[in-house]
Design a protein around this motif. Structure first.
Motif, short mmCIF file in Angstrom:
data_model
loop_
_atom_site.label_atom_id
_atom_site.label_comp_id
_atom_site.label_asym_id
_atom_site.label_seq_id
_atom_site.Cartn_x
_atom_site.Cartn_y
_atom_site.Cartn_z
N SER A 11 69.96 18.92 40.40
CA SER A 11 69.19 18.50 39.22
C SER A 11 69.32 19.50 38.08
O SER A 11 68.35 19.81 37.38
CB SER A 11 67.71 18.32 39.59
OG SER A 11 67.57 17.31 40.56
N MET A 14 67.50 19.41 34.20
CA MET A 14 66.29 18.62 34.13
C MET A 14 65.13 19.48 33.62
O MET A 14 64.91 20.59 34.10
CB MET A 14 65.93 18.07 35.52
CG MET A 14 66.97 17.11 36.07
SD MET A 14 67.15 15.64 35.05
CE MET A 14 68.48 14.83 35.94
N PRO A 20 63.03 11.68 34.11
CA PRO A 20 64.37 11.21 33.77
C PRO A 20 64.66 9.82 34.34
O PRO A 20 64.17 9.46 35.41
CB PRO A 20 65.27 12.26 34.44
CG PRO A 20 64.46 12.81 35.56
CD PRO A 20 63.05 12.81 35.06
N LYS A 22 66.86 7.15 36.19
CA LYS A 22 67.79 7.23 37.31
C LYS A 22 68.98 6.30 37.01
O LYS A 22 68.81 5.08 36.95
CB LYS A 22 67.11 6.84 38.61
CG LYS A 22 66.03 7.82 39.04
CD LYS A 22 65.43 7.43 40.38
CE LYS A 22 64.37 8.44 40.82
NZ LYS A 22 63.78 8.06 42.13
N ARG A 48 74.03 16.07 27.47
CA ARG A 48 72.69 15.54 27.71
C ARG A 48 71.79 15.84 26.51
O ARG A 48 71.72 16.96 26.05
CB ARG A 48 72.09 16.14 28.98
CG ARG A 48 72.82 15.74 30.26
CD ARG A 48 72.26 16.50 31.46
NE ARG A 48 72.97 16.17 32.68
CZ ARG A 48 72.56 15.27 33.57
NH1 ARG A 48 71.42 14.62 33.37
NH2 ARG A 48 73.26 15.02 34.66
N TYR A 54 68.12 12.26 32.21
CA TYR A 54 68.47 11.31 33.27
C TYR A 54 68.95 12.06 34.50
O TYR A 54 69.39 13.21 34.45
CB TYR A 54 69.55 10.33 32.79
CG TYR A 54 70.85 10.96 32.33
CD1 TYR A 54 71.84 11.32 33.25
CD2 TYR A 54 71.09 11.18 30.98
CE1 TYR A 54 73.04 11.89 32.83
CE2 TYR A 54 72.28 11.76 30.54
CZ TYR A 54 73.25 12.10 31.48
OH TYR A 54 74.42 12.68 31.06
N HIS A 55 68.84 11.38 35.63
CA HIS A 55 69.36 11.86 36.90
C HIS A 55 70.55 10.95 37.25
O HIS A 55 70.39 9.74 37.39
CB HIS A 55 68.29 11.78 37.97
CG HIS A 55 68.73 12.29 39.31
ND1 HIS A 55 68.31 13.50 39.81
CD2 HIS A 55 69.54 11.76 40.25
CE1 HIS A 55 68.85 13.69 41.00
NE2 HIS A 55 69.60 12.65 41.29
N THR A 57 73.89 9.55 39.37
CA THR A 57 74.55 9.40 40.66
C THR A 57 75.86 8.65 40.45
O THR A 57 75.88 7.58 39.83
CB THR A 57 73.69 8.60 41.66
OG1 THR A 57 72.45 9.27 41.86
CG2 THR A 57 74.40 8.46 43.00
N TYR A 82 75.96 15.86 39.27
CA TYR A 82 75.48 14.55 39.67
C TYR A 82 75.41 14.47 41.19
O TYR A 82 76.05 15.26 41.91
CB TYR A 82 76.38 13.43 39.14
CG TYR A 82 77.87 13.68 39.27
CD1 TYR A 82 78.51 13.68 40.51
CD2 TYR A 82 78.65 13.93 38.14
CE1 TYR A 82 79.87 13.92 40.62
CE2 TYR A 82 80.02 14.17 38.24
CZ TYR A 82 80.62 14.15 39.48
OH TYR A 82 81.98 14.39 39.59
N ASP A 83 74.63 13.51 41.68
CA ASP A 83 74.71 13.13 43.09
C ASP A 83 75.99 12.31 43.26
O ASP A 83 76.46 11.67 42.31
CB ASP A 83 73.52 12.28 43.49
CG ASP A 83 72.23 13.08 43.61
OD1 ASP A 83 72.29 14.32 43.47
OD2 ASP A 83 71.18 12.46 43.82
#
Length: 326
Positions: A11, A14, A20, A22, A48, A54-55, A57, A82-83
């Motif tokens: 993260s 953040m 954030p 998703k 960003r 935002y988060h 993935t 990122y994930d």
């Protein structure tokens, strides 16, 4: 093997107390290791904006049952940007892989995007998408795709602008979208239970049908001109055979969509529209001798029109069938 692997990030970036959004970005890949590596690398550098946290993935769907992209994708699992979710979809075909991408989004996903594995976005891509969404209260945001040509490309195709896509004014409401550069409201799509049509397994055009169905249900789509994506045009596609087959296929998928999901009135309209385009194209065809652009427009009318008529009559062109000639 039908596996899914998740690589969480830390993260980074953040703000404390922020809520954030998703966001999941779905990418399908099939034995295009350089492309997926470049895209994942570029996505580590997305700018960003502090007002739009935002988060992120990345959801990578490998449509190769052997999992040929696994090692390449895993290398980006600890970037911190990122994930990362990697999943193998054994059923070969674009709509199967797209549906798997939707199904693999993390719980609580607010927004879902699609990019192709032969594309890469500018560093401000996601922020531009979010800005357009915010300004217009958009359900869906669609952006430009700019072709990147190989060295010494055929001059005729460049002048004909055959690989260039339609552009719109920034913030303009539009009536179409495709999966090559798009962001949409994920809960809204899930509430409608919209899926990519798996009966069109190898025809292409399932994204046209998907977004067309969404728009008919009330989805509002807006153009984000700053959300630019670059698209590689390989030399293998810069041939008359590939270009003409593609124009036929595009028209054909419009008609196949109507056969599967339209009514009699729409099928009659599509057949008549296709026939009209053929006639118009034949009238314009002499322009091919003096103007690459207008000559290609003529050929586009003829071939897309023929594809529509034949599609209504029952022919579904299988452009993406394995080992199909291009």
């Amino acid at each position: 093997m039908n596996q899914q692997e998740t690589f969480p990030h830390s993260s980074v970036g953040m703000e404390a107390g922020a809520a954030p959004l998703k966001i999941a970005v779905g990418v399908l890949t099939y034995r295009r290791l350089d492309g997926i590596a470049k895209l994942l690398d570029v996505m580590t550098r997305q700018n960003r904006h502090p007002d739009r946290p935002y988060h992120l993935t990345m959801v990578i769907v490998d449509n190769d049952a052997a999992g040929s992209a696994k090692a390449t994708v895993e290398g980006f699992g600890q970037t911190g940007a990122y994930d990362l979710i990697y999943v193998i979809e054994q059923n070969q075909g674009i709509p199967f892989a797209r549906n798997r991408a939707l199904d693999s989004a993390p719980p609580g996903t607010d927004l879902f995007c699609f990019l192709d594995d032969d594309e890469w976005p500018v560093d401000g891509w996601l922020n531009a998408m979010l800005e357009t969404r915010e300004k217009n209260r958009a359900d869906c945001v669609y952006g430009p795709v700019q072709p990147v040509y190989p060295e010494n490309p055929p001059e005729y195709f460049i002048k004909a602008r055959v690989f260039e896509r339609k552009k719109n004014k920034d913030g303009q409401r539009i009536s179409y979208a495709a999966s090559n550069n798009v962001m949409f409201d994920y809960p809204l799509i899930r509430s409608w239970n919209l899926r990519f049509e798996e009966k069109m397994r190898f025809t292409g055009g399932t994204d046209y049908l998907f977004f067309n169905q969404a728009i008919r249900r009330g989805m509002q789509v807006f153009w984000a001109d700053k959300a630019l994506v670059h698209d590689i045009v390989p030399a293998s596609r810069m041939t008359w055979k590939w270009v003409l087959q593609r124009q036929y296929r595009l028209g054909n998928t419009f008609a196949v969509s109507e056969v599967l999901h339209g009514n009699l009135k729409r099928r009659i309209y599509r057949a008549a529209y296709g026939a009209t385009r053929v006639v118009l194209g034949l009238i314009m065809l002499p322009a091919i001798l003096i103007s690459p652009y207008w000559g290609m427009r003529a050929l586009t009318h003829v071939l897309r029109g023929a594809g529509m008529v034949n599609g209504i009559l029952g022919h579904a062109y299988q452009e993406y069938k394995p080992n199909a000639a291009l």
